[in-house]
Enzyme design. Sequence first.
Site, PDB file in Angstrom:
ATOM      1  CD  GLU A 180      -3.028   1.109   0.444  1.00 25.28           C
ATOM      2  OE1 GLU A 180      -3.234   0.045  -0.179  1.00 25.28           O
ATOM      3  OE2 GLU A 180      -3.742   2.121   0.335  1.00 25.28           O
ATOM      4  CG  ASP A 181       1.395   2.886   3.259  1.00 30.50           C
ATOM      5  OD1 ASP A 181       0.416   3.205   2.556  1.00 30.50           O
ATOM      6  OD2 ASP A 181       1.326   2.669   4.473  1.00 30.50           O
TER       7      ASP A 181
END
Length: 742
Positions: free
Chosen positions: A76-77
Amino acid sequence: MMRQYELVERVQRYKPDVNEALLNKAYVYAMQKHGHQRRASGDPYFSHPLEVAAILTEMHMDEATIAVALLHDTIEDTSATRQEIDELFGPDLGSLVEGLTKLKKLDLVSKKAEQAENLRKLLLAISEDVRVLLVKLADRLHNMRTLDHMPESKRLRIAEETMDIYAPLAGRMGMQGMREELEELAFRYINPEAYRTVTSRLAELSERNRDVIVEIENTLSELFKKYELKASVKGRQKKPWSVFRKMESKALSFEQLSDIFGFRVIVDTVEDCYRALGAIHTTWSMVPGRFKDYISTPKQNDYRSIHTTIVGPSRQRIELQIRTREMNKVAEYGVAVHALYKDTPGKVNAADHAISKETNAYAWLRRTIEQLAEGDNPEDFLENTKLELFQDQVFCFTPKGMLIALPRGATPIDFAYAVHTDVGDTCVGAKVNGRIMPLMTELKNGDEVEIIRSKAQVPPAAWESVVVTGKARAAIRRATKNAIRKQYSGLGARILERAFDRAGKVFSKDGLKPVLHRLARKDVEDVLTAVGRGELASSDVMKAVFPDFKDERVTQAAKPREEGWSKIRNAAGMLFQIPGRASRKDRQVARENGAVPIRGVRGDLPVRFAPEGAVPGDRIIGIMQPGSGITIYPIQSPSLTAFDDQPERWIDVRWDIDEATKERFPARISVVALNAPGSLAEIAQVIAENDANIHTLSMIRTAPDFTEMLIDLEVWDLKHLNRLISQLKENASVSDAHRVNG
Ligand code: MN
């Protein structure tokens, strides 16, 4: 920040044969990927996955779960991809990390307390593996511990979500320690004032009662010594949230010791639990109604313990929990603890669980626990923790974040009807996750569905076979019925208008009201529908409204037709008739109002074709057949003259056909063929080669050298029919071919 070797050591303490390489690789990979990212607190971002991993080591999780914790935010990051993780750590681990990435989407959805239960189910359905859920809970716990660093606007939302969704989930999984901490942290942000009050009051009481608590601990310890029981006794102050909730729900006083302090007696064996209980109950009197034996009947989440409340040495009420060391671990860590603590024989036996019915959604927990009890290798436990729960359901969102639970296989149409019947009835399209998708699309967990609506829509009857929910099916059936009824009543109104007009009277719906009883109908709509369906003759309605009305049909037939009627074509080329010599105004009105909006042969009225057939491309006219619907004729059909004296039966219809229609239509042709060997076979071949079907074939005239036959065909449309006829004409054995009545 915890060092790499420290993490490995922690796991080693409870799992000596730990796969160090995996932990090291995950540690380094996540650290590098998060690089210089920072958290809101200013800490390096990597401290977060590391803390999450640390929480899971406290729960004694296996190294795969710890590695997933380290990696949980990378897809996700950071620049990490599922593919890269698959390559480095294997697809099993990759799918767990992806599961956590999917759960992140949930954080964006607005959460209302009333949909908390469904959100928990969605969480379980998306998680697919209990390890994903455990990492998610640990992730949430660390985020709650560091919530102070979040902007104030977000704190309350996150805290409420924790209280409504995550804490109960932890509780149901039997992780009381996790549940308690989540609740306490959330309480602080949700109701800071109550939190402060309860906390300071508890501190006061704890201070004041310090001696009492030590005294009770000692008294109990001595009692157990006397009974030669090895037991440890621990006084425990209850947490602010549980005190507050108890005060709220039971309106209890703050002052009662038993509401604030509990004592836990930990022994070695199940037998010792009951011996300890016996010792306590023979020494002090128990408070009736407070005794619970969760050892012989465990809770659904496998919580086992004996609860009792006694009137203690100084006459105060004392709440006690008696359990074994292992039961205590299960109570603290729940499902997770099963990974490494294998049950002693008989601890989890099938009979215990048979008592508690599987009404609880957490039957999977029972299955996994049973697997554990039966399996040789306790490590199999986490390998077999695919959540089978709620796999028969999908959970989708409205654009406003309302959660809609549907059975698997549900379509956007089901979704629309689940939101509201009106939404379903007016649904014409759907956007799924922002993209326009076909209405038959099967919805997936977490899909956001936006319904496109139109007031003009009537749900097509064909939807009934597409939808999977009963609500949608019933609503479609109802809407279809209403639409058909409306069409019949519109048709009835038009038939009556024309009949009245022909008699020189003005038709009005209000005019029917006083005579409803004479027609034995309950309302005006009912009359119109009956006329439209052909159940009630227009002349009967005329006679009811105007008792001295004479049925003109008889006289009409006697008159020469030319005098009584004018044929008019409306703008769409549709033919219909009006009485008398039509004035220009009549023609104008007819053009504007002539078309009865029956949507042709695929519509909802029973429709048949005239014997000579009609095919798309023909201009067509419908003739009401009282009681049996509409018969379609090509407009040029001579048979239509039979209805010239009953203009109210003429209905303007048109084809309602699009490219998706895969239907053949009937047409009759006449073919005159030479009587030569094989000529019939040749004709049949031409027809087959042209992709037409022969329905029936009859010889109507045979001469020595010719045969005339009538062939009923099924063709796609007029063009198709004409092409076929000209092909037949070209054939050497055919002397003539033409359409009958066409
Ligand atoms: Mn995280």
